[in-house]
Design a protein around this motif. Structure first.
Motif, PDB file in Angstrom:
ATOM      1  N   GLN A 217      15.254   2.149   3.686  1.00  0.00           N
ATOM      2  CA  GLN A 217      16.610   1.701   3.351  1.00  0.00           C
ATOM      3  C   GLN A 217      17.256   1.068   4.590  1.00  0.00           C
ATOM      4  OE1 GLN A 217      19.819   0.564   2.428  1.00  0.00           O
ATOM      5  NE2 GLN A 217      19.221   1.726   0.605  1.00  0.00           N
ATOM      6  N   PRO A 218      17.528  -0.245   4.581  1.00  0.00           N
ATOM      7  CA  PRO A 218      17.928  -0.926   5.812  1.00  0.00           C
ATOM      8  C   PRO A 218      19.408  -0.807   6.175  1.00  0.00           C
ATOM      9  CG  PRO A 218      17.746  -2.509   4.033  1.00  0.00           C
ATOM     10  CD  PRO A 218      17.333  -1.184   3.458  1.00  0.00           C
ATOM     11  N   PHE A 287       1.010  -3.964   6.834  1.00  0.00           N
ATOM     12  CA  PHE A 287       2.061  -3.972   5.820  1.00  0.00           C
ATOM     13  C   PHE A 287       3.387  -3.425   6.348  1.00  0.00           C
ATOM     14  CE2 PHE A 287      -1.818  -4.428   3.470  1.00  0.00           C
ATOM     15  CZ  PHE A 287      -1.485  -5.228   2.398  1.00  0.00           C
ATOM     16  N   ALA A 288       3.491  -3.255   7.686  1.00  0.00           N
ATOM     17  CA  ALA A 288       4.723  -2.724   8.284  1.00  0.00           C
ATOM     18  C   ALA A 288       5.927  -3.576   7.876  1.00  0.00           C
ATOM     19  CB  ALA A 288       4.587  -2.693   9.805  1.00  0.00           C
ATOM     20  N   ASN A 289       6.964  -2.900   7.348  1.00  0.00           N
ATOM     21  CA  ASN A 289       8.075  -3.651   6.761  1.00  0.00           C
ATOM     22  C   ASN A 289       9.321  -2.772   6.697  1.00  0.00           C
ATOM     23  OD1 ASN A 289       9.333  -5.846   5.417  1.00  0.00           O
ATOM     24  ND2 ASN A 289       8.902  -4.942   3.424  1.00  0.00           N
ATOM     25  N   SER A 290       9.621  -2.065   7.792  1.00  0.00           N
ATOM     26  CA  SER A 290      10.820  -1.212   7.776  1.00  0.00           C
ATOM     27  C   SER A 290      11.429  -1.109   9.173  1.00  0.00           C
ATOM     28  CB  SER A 290      10.486   0.180   7.227  1.00  0.00           C
ATOM     29  OG  SER A 290       9.287   0.711   7.775  1.00  0.00           O
ATOM     30  N   LEU A 301       8.275  -0.992  13.841  1.00  0.00           N
ATOM     31  CA  LEU A 301       7.919  -1.956  12.797  1.00  0.00           C
ATOM     32  C   LEU A 301       7.815  -1.259  11.453  1.00  0.00           C
ATOM     33  CD1 LEU A 301       5.265  -4.131  14.673  1.00  0.00           C
ATOM     34  CD2 LEU A 301       7.675  -4.638  14.248  1.00  0.00           C
ATOM     35  N   SER A 302       7.372   0.013  11.475  1.00  0.00           N
ATOM     36  CA  SER A 302       7.311   0.807  10.246  1.00  0.00           C
ATOM     37  C   SER A 302       8.037   2.122  10.468  1.00  0.00           C
ATOM     38  CB  SER A 302       5.863   1.077   9.810  1.00  0.00           C
ATOM     39  OG  SER A 302       5.858   1.922   8.669  1.00  0.00           O
ATOM     40  N   MET A 303       9.324   2.117  10.216  1.00  0.00           N
ATOM     41  CA  MET A 303      10.105   3.357  10.289  1.00  0.00           C
ATOM     42  C   MET A 303       9.619   4.353   9.237  1.00  0.00           C
ATOM     43  SD  MET A 303      12.421   4.911  11.927  1.00  0.00           S
ATOM     44  CE  MET A 303      13.382   6.427  11.754  1.00  0.00           C
ATOM     45  N   ASP A 402       3.965   0.350   3.792  1.00  0.00           N
ATOM     46  CA  ASP A 402       5.368   0.178   3.412  1.00  0.00           C
ATOM     47  C   ASP A 402       5.472  -0.644   2.130  1.00  0.00           C
ATOM     48  OD1 ASP A 402       5.940   1.401   5.794  1.00  0.00           O
ATOM     49  OD2 ASP A 402       7.024  -0.287   6.681  1.00  0.00           O
ATOM     50  N   GLY A 403       6.527  -0.371   1.357  1.00  0.00           N
ATOM     51  CA  GLY A 403       6.857  -1.232   0.233  1.00  0.00           C
ATOM     52  C   GLY A 403       7.181  -2.636   0.712  1.00  0.00           C
ATOM     53  N   GLY A 404       7.090  -3.607  -0.203  1.00  0.00           N
ATOM     54  CA  GLY A 404       7.329  -4.988   0.199  1.00  0.00           C
ATOM     55  C   GLY A 404       7.556  -5.896  -0.994  1.00  0.00           C
ATOM     56  N   PRO A 405       7.624  -7.209  -0.748  1.00  0.00           N
ATOM     57  CA  PRO A 405       7.805  -8.177  -1.833  1.00  0.00           C
ATOM     58  C   PRO A 405       6.570  -8.246  -2.727  1.00  0.00           C
ATOM     59  CG  PRO A 405       7.415  -9.298   0.251  1.00  0.00           C
ATOM     60  CD  PRO A 405       7.566  -7.844   0.568  1.00  0.00           C
ATOM     61  N   TRP A 406       6.719  -8.938  -3.859  1.00  0.00           N
ATOM     62  CA  TRP A 406       5.707  -8.792  -4.913  1.00  0.00           C
ATOM     63  C   TRP A 406       4.321  -9.226  -4.475  1.00  0.00           C
ATOM     64  CZ3 TRP A 406       2.651 -12.472  -7.176  1.00  0.00           C
ATOM     65  CH2 TRP A 406       3.022 -13.814  -7.042  1.00  0.00           C
ATOM     66  N   ARG A 407       4.180 -10.238  -3.610  1.00  0.00           N
ATOM     67  CA  ARG A 407       2.842 -10.674  -3.202  1.00  0.00           C
ATOM     68  C   ARG A 407       2.106  -9.542  -2.478  1.00  0.00           C
ATOM     69  NH1 ARG A 407       1.784 -16.115  -3.572  1.00  0.00           N
ATOM     70  NH2 ARG A 407       3.579 -17.433  -4.080  1.00  0.00           N
TER      71      ARG A 407
END
Length: 447
Positions: A217-218, A287-290, A301-303, A402-407
């Protein structure tokens, strides 16, 4: 659920397993309004699978059955997830049965499937605030009515949807999760994700709701996150601060994408488990995205991945014992038996059993339900409360991304299928990682 697999002949579960299907529902015991002729037609008897045990034991309480309502043939399904098929057992469970349950996941290669799960944050367009439960309930009801999903209820609250082998569920802070069906190809996985996102968007946009694919949650703090009305989460919320400093952040502010993959035998499970654990830090990095917390860069990069390092050390981490020569189904059962429990589900309620173990439960020594013995449904529920980087059920779950966009929701299963379902790739991974020490694997995890 044919609990004895030809691919894993060394494990058994009690004999005389009977399965009854009515439509998509599993039925057992005496159920009103069920067509007897349908039950006879769809009953399969597994009495030939005897393992020198007497009649079989029990297990799934009737509240786990779905009943068809008169309105548009929808199903109302109770909150505790039943196993795929009913197993009626007459004797207490043994450790051998729990091992046999895991071993029953063995499948020949032509039956291997791909199951993808992903979570996302819903928010109000106007305020950017997280969705409240009332909005989530409206969204779930809208998807159910418009796209013919069956409702999952806990008491009077809608907490999810089911359609065939797909399900939509709520995580503790209202994260919206799709647990996809086991499909044969990556193309089917991507089609399933696209269909789901189309349906969610079609209903949510009319409500002024959007969704964000990200691992943490950003913008909002813990105090800003609404709590979902699910009994199991209340128990977890009270327990988490006792065993780590970041458990509530894990529950309320993280989102992941994971893929579930099959194995053909105990030996195949071990190879995939080891390869998956060794390379899980690579997936975390890719896939780090937080990188944001409460509107600012958090230094990671991945909280989401960092949070798992101080959530609950009893049920998380890199599982070094998986690399021991003695590892197999039985050793994972021994590990799971000693992971502290969260709850037991009885009479449509979650009973707090925190701090007690399933090993105690197996011996009838749970103070919260004195003298009562576990069912396979209890075991299945317990396995869902263990959170290592790779998790074993009747399949393997890759849990590091991490969760991410659909691709990326389609890319993660592609990554793991290419590595673990191809024999040459899998053997190459095992050769490359064979001499890694536990300390080196942990170092990669931390970095």
């Amino acid at each position: 659920m044919a609990l004895v697999s030809k691919a894993c002949p060394s494990y058994c579960i009690h004999s005389d397993i009977t399965r009854c299907r009515t439509g998509q529902n599993v039925a057992f015991g005496t159920v009103n309004n069920v067509e007897v002729s349908l039950m006879k037609e769809n009953t399969v008897n597994f009495s030939a699978l005897s393992c020198n045990k007497a009649k079989i034991a029990q297990i799934f309480p009737l509240e786990t059955v779905g009943f068809r309502s008169k309105r548009r043939n929808s199903v109302i399904v109770a909150a505790s997830p039943p196993t795929e098929d009913a197993v009626i057992v007459m004797e207490p469970l043994t450790k051998e049965d729990l091992v046999g349950y895991l071993a029953s996941g063995c499948k020949p290669k032509e039956k291997w499937r791909i199951g993808t799960e992903h979570e996302k944050f819903g928010f109000e367009f106007k305020t950017l605030r997280p969705m409240k439960y009332e909005q989530i309930a409206e969204l779930l009801n809208g998807i159910s009515e418009r796209f013919d999903w069956d409702k999952v209820m806990e008491g009077d609250n809608i907490i999810g949807l089911k359609q065939g082998k797909q399900s939509i569920s709520l995580e503790p802070g209202g994260q919206f999760e799709l647990s996809g069906a086991p499909v044969e190809t990556l193309h089917q996985t991507c089609a399933e994700v696209n269909s789901h996102l189309y349906q969610v968007k079609a209903v949510a946009e009319e409500m002024g709701i959007g969704f964000l694919g990200i691992g943490f949650q950003p913008k909002w703090g813990l105090k800003d996150i609404p709590v979902m009305p699910k009994g199991r989460y209340e128990i977890m919320r009270n327990y988490m601060p006792k065993v780590g400093s970041l458990g509530l952040d894990m529950m309320f502010r993280t989102c992941t994408v994971q893929v579930n993959l099959d194995f053909s035998s105990e030996a195949d499970m071990i190879r995939k488990f080891r390869a998956g654990l060794a390379l899980q830090p690579i997936a975390t990095a890719l896939f780090a995205n937080s990188p944001f917390t409460e509107g600012k860069p958090n230094g990671y990069l991945s909280m989401r991945s960092q949070i798992w390092t101080d959530t609950d050390k009893d049920r998380t981490g890199m599982l070094p014992f998986v690399f021991d020569d003695s590892f197999g189904f039985e050793q994972y059962v021994d590990y799971a038996l000693d992971v502290p429990m969260y709850f037991v589900y009885r009479k449509k309620k979650y009973i707090d059993c925190t701090g007690m173990t399933f090993r105690d439960f197996l011996a009838g020594k749970l103070p919260c339900i004195p003298g009562e013995l576990p069912t396979l449904n209890d075991w299945e529920n317990h396995l869902t409360t263990i959170f290592p980087e790779v998790r074993l059920k009747r399949y393997l779950e890759m849990r590091g991304a991490d969760g991410g966009p659909w691709r990326r929701l389609c890319a993660l299963p592609a990554f793991w299928v290419g590595l673990l379902y191809d024999e040459v790739s899998l053997q190459n991974i095992l050769d490359m990682t064979a001499d890694w020490t536990p300390e080196e694997r942990e170092m990669l995890r931390n970095k």
